[in-house]
Design a protein around this motif. Structure first.
Motif, PDB file in Angstrom:
ATOM      1  N   ILE A  42       0.842  -1.202   0.000  1.00 23.96           N
ATOM      2  CA  ILE A  42       0.000   0.000   0.000  1.00 23.96           C
ATOM      3  C   ILE A  42       0.875   1.249   0.000  1.00 23.96           C
ATOM      4  CG2 ILE A  42      -1.594   1.366   1.427  1.00 23.96           C
ATOM      5  CD1 ILE A  42      -2.933  -1.341   2.171  1.00 23.96           C
ATOM      6  N   LYS A  80       2.317   1.747  -3.404  1.00 27.39           N
ATOM      7  CA  LYS A  80       1.336   2.237  -4.377  1.00 27.39           C
ATOM      8  C   LYS A  80       0.911   3.671  -4.102  1.00 27.39           C
ATOM      9  CE  LYS A  80      -2.963   0.993  -6.654  1.00 27.39           C
ATOM     10  NZ  LYS A  80      -3.978  -0.050  -6.826  1.00 27.39           N
ATOM     11  N   TYR A  81       0.630   3.998  -2.843  1.00 27.04           N
ATOM     12  CA  TYR A  81       0.058   5.292  -2.520  1.00 27.04           C
ATOM     13  C   TYR A  81       1.027   6.254  -1.843  1.00 27.04           C
ATOM     14  CZ  TYR A  81      -4.297   2.887  -3.580  1.00 27.04           C
ATOM     15  OH  TYR A  81      -5.281   2.186  -4.189  1.00 27.04           O
TER      16      TYR A  81
END
Length: 86
Positions: A80, A83-84
């Motif tokens: 996560i 990705k972010y």
């Protein structure tokens, strides 16, 4: 709290267990309790019966080092963040 448990076993096994307990300076009850504690421990990792289909399959799928070293929560968190971002 201790609870009384009655077992029915072969006399020869009972005699051997008593000799073992005497030799080790303990009681048959303690030997049985320790054995059952080990066998029923939640920390004990399950292992398939030797020679079973499951035992043969175990390890046949390669697992990455990342999976071996991390649990699923850590892996999810890492992906996560990748990705972010932070």
């Amino acid at each position: 709290m201790k609870k009384k448990l009655t077992l029915t076993i072969e006399e020869s096994i009972s005699n051997r267990a008593k000799r073992l307990a005497k030799r080790e300076g303990t009681s048959v009850s303690e030997i049985v309790e320790q054995y059952l504690a080990e066998k029923t421990s939640e920390d004990t990792k399950w292992k398939p019966k030797e020679g079973s289909w499951t035992a043969k399959m175990l390890g046949s799928i390669p697992i990455s080092d990342e999976l071996k070293e991390n649990d699923i929560k850590k892996i999810k968190e890492k992906e996560i963040l990748k990705k972010y971002g932070d």
